[in-house]
Design an enzyme around this catalytic site. Structure first.
Site, PDB file in Angstrom:
ATOM      1  N   SER A   5       0.798  -1.221   0.000  1.00  0.00           N
ATOM      2  CA  SER A   5       0.000   0.000   0.000  1.00  0.00           C
ATOM      3  C   SER A   5       0.832   1.273   0.000  1.00  0.00           C
ATOM      4  O   SER A   5       0.348   2.310  -0.429  1.00  0.00           O
ATOM      5  CB  SER A   5      -0.970  -0.006   1.184  1.00  0.00           C
ATOM      6  OG  SER A   5      -0.276  -0.186   2.394  1.00  0.00           O
ATOM      7  N   HIS A  52      -5.571  -3.256  -2.778  1.00  0.00           N
ATOM      8  CA  HIS A  52      -5.235  -2.324  -3.859  1.00  0.00           C
ATOM      9  C   HIS A  52      -5.190  -2.992  -5.236  1.00  0.00           C
ATOM     10  O   HIS A  52      -4.896  -2.333  -6.226  1.00  0.00           O
ATOM     11  CB  HIS A  52      -3.905  -1.632  -3.568  1.00  0.00           C
ATOM     12  CG  HIS A  52      -3.927  -0.874  -2.285  1.00  0.00           C
ATOM     13  ND1 HIS A  52      -4.450   0.393  -2.178  1.00  0.00           N
ATOM     14  CD2 HIS A  52      -3.545  -1.223  -1.031  1.00  0.00           C
ATOM     15  CE1 HIS A  52      -4.369   0.797  -0.918  1.00  0.00           C
ATOM     16  NE2 HIS A  52      -3.823  -0.169  -0.204  1.00  0.00           N
ATOM     17  N   LYS A  67     -12.174   0.773  -1.722  1.00  0.00           N
ATOM     18  CA  LYS A  67     -11.150   1.365  -2.599  1.00  0.00           C
ATOM     19  C   LYS A  67     -11.666   1.351  -4.039  1.00  0.00           C
ATOM     20  O   LYS A  67     -12.598   2.084  -4.329  1.00  0.00           O
ATOM     21  CB  LYS A  67      -9.831   0.650  -2.365  1.00  0.00           C
ATOM     22  CG  LYS A  67      -9.297   1.068  -0.984  1.00  0.00           C
ATOM     23  CD  LYS A  67      -8.148   0.287  -0.428  1.00  0.00           C
ATOM     24  CE  LYS A  67      -7.830   0.842   0.968  1.00  0.00           C
ATOM     25  NZ  LYS A  67      -7.058  -0.063   1.792  1.00  0.00           N
TER      26      LYS A  67
HETATM   27  C1  LIG Z   1      -7.068  -0.240   3.296  1.00  0.00           C
HETATM   28  C2  LIG Z   1      -6.417  -1.529   3.596  1.00  0.00           C
HETATM   29  C3  LIG Z   1      -6.960  -2.454   4.504  1.00  0.00           C
HETATM   30  C4  LIG Z   1      -8.136  -2.090   5.377  1.00  0.00           C
HETATM   31  O1  LIG Z   1      -9.318  -2.076   4.669  1.00  0.00           O
HETATM   32  P1  LIG Z   1     -10.529  -1.218   5.245  1.00  0.00           P
HETATM   33  O2  LIG Z   1     -11.718  -1.760   4.560  1.00  0.00           O
HETATM   34  O3  LIG Z   1     -10.234   0.204   4.886  1.00  0.00           O
HETATM   35  O4  LIG Z   1     -10.548  -1.454   6.723  1.00  0.00           O
HETATM   36  C5  LIG Z   1      -6.370  -3.674   4.645  1.00  0.00           C
HETATM   37  N1  LIG Z   1      -5.257  -3.997   3.951  1.00  0.00           N
HETATM   38  C6  LIG Z   1      -4.675  -3.133   3.085  1.00  0.00           C
HETATM   39  C7  LIG Z   1      -3.453  -3.549   2.344  1.00  0.00           C
HETATM   40  C8  LIG Z   1      -5.231  -1.879   2.897  1.00  0.00           C
HETATM   41  O5  LIG Z   1      -4.653  -0.997   2.075  1.00  0.00           O
END
Ligand SMILES: *Cc1c(COP(=O)(O)O)cnc(C)c1O
Length: 385
Positions: free
Chosen positions: A181, A209, A240
């Protein structure tokens, strides 16, 4: 009576502020988009995870409005009491079919989904292995499981192999971000799966992602590599690229039924509003037909990278919409972010502890909703900064 703990917190906040590490929120008015209203000002934003530009898509809004009179707002209970709605169920079935896995389970957030998977499948007699650059939720999941937790240097699969060979644990699990990320690079999932097969381990793939962006039809990182295995537990977040909220775990049928029995972040929490599942069903249809958006995104990535390289900035090996520019010191990173802000552009400064000390960076994220002109404007501003 003095209150020592509160005094300590105040000193802690002062120290964070002096180190340039105090975190503050910006306040958005209006919808998430490429141009956002922040504190009364319109800014060109390169910070969302809304990779396909779906967060404010009319088809998702229409799905919510159509479902609302039928479903109401709140789910009113947890899934195992009376909160499990036909809309949740329909989304889970469609998602499992979409990614080609036997069964899927919807969670309120990706953070909770990661906690669920690790704690339900691994206990005190287990060992969990994680890349040092994994997301915080995977690390917290490992700690909460009470298993032995062994971390290896970023992408160092030889080190992982040594750790796995030395392990005497009864159950093993490897945790990995499919797309890291803060760096934007893609994990070598085929090699990780081969190690899990050789050492009889589970592989938890966090595709926060990658889902919607990678693979044919946006089916994510497993499709990107063409991987299938009963050892794989696939976790995609839905806030996302999918543009809504929540997360989904897909795996073997019995793994999902086991999570339903054991996963505390599934059992002891209220179900998400079913109208969000109606939006998610609409989102899946947009994702599968978004080849043009994904192709446009790839062109923007190429435009940004070649422009930044020509200006001499330090980039990482990333072919994804996450494009970090490594600066180093916290102060310099904050100064460049501030200089961009003066030019009406929002790019976040990412500092420790989110990234390793000395690797503070600008984290540029691109969306299919950006235009070539938006990227050109960013490049111009970076040239001035
Ligand atoms: C954003 C993210 C999460 C958490 O997801 P949410 O639904 O926002 O709690 C978990 N793992 C990664 C790699 C992320 O980027």
């Amino acid at each position: 009576m003095t209150f020592a703990a509160l005094t300590e917190i105040r000193a802690g906040l002062t120290a964070l502020s002096e180190q340039g590490l105090l975190r503050q929120r910006r306040m958005l008015q209006g919808a998430q988009a490429v141009r956002v209203q922040v504190d009364g000002r319109e800014l060109l934003s390169f910070c969302s995870n809304d990779y396909l530009g779906l967060a404010n898509h009319p088809a998702l809004a229409a799905a919510v409005m159509q479902a609302l009179p039928d479903m109401g707002v709140g789910a009113g209970a947890s899934h195992l009491i009376t909160g499990h709605h036909a809309a949740h169920h329909a989304f889970e079935a469609r998602f499992a079919e979409f990614v080609g896995l036997p069964e899927a389970l919807l969670f309120s957030t990706g953070y909770m989904a990661n906690l669920a998977v690790v704690t339900a499948l691994i206990g005190r007699d287990g060992e969990v292995f994680g890349d040092k650059l994994n997301h915080a939720s995977l690390n917290d999941a490992a700690l909460l499981s009470r298993a032995k937790f062994s971390r290896y240097a970023h992408n160092d699969l030889a080190a992982l192999a040594r750790l796995m060979t030395a392990s005497t644990a009864r159950h093993k699990m490897v945790l990995v971000d499919a797309v890291f990320s803060m760096d934007g690079d893609v994990a070598d999932l085929p090699a990780l799966l081969a190690l899990c097969e050789a050492h009889d381990a589970w592989l938890l793939v966090d595709d926060a992602h990658g889902f919607g962006v990678l693979g044919t039809g946006g089916r994510g990182s497993l499709a990107h590599f063409g991987l299938h295995s009963p050892r794989i537990i696939y976790m995609a977040t839905l806030g996302k690229a999918a543009g809504v909220a929540g997360a989904v775990v897909a795996a073997e049928y019995d793994v999902i039924i086991w999570l339903l029995q054991k996963a505390r972040t599934y059992i002891y929490t209220t179900a998400t509003p079913p109208i969000l599942s109606a939006a998610l069903l609409a989102s899946l249809e947009l994702i599968v037909s978004a080849d043009d958006r994904r192709a446009h995104l790839q062109r923007l990535i190429a435009q940004l990278r070649s422009g930044l390289q020509a200006q001499g900035w330090e980039l990482l090996e990333s072919a994804t919409p996450i494009q970090p520019v490594i600066i180093g010191s916290n102060a310099a990173t904050l100064a460049i972010s501030a200089a961009l802000l003066e030019q009406g552009i929002l790019v976040p400064a990412i500092r420790p502890p989110t990234v390793p000390v000395g690797s503070a960076r600008l984290r540029i994220t691109l969306s299919a909703a950006h235009t070539d002109a938006d990227v050109a404007q960013l490049l111009h501003a970076m040239g001035n900064a």
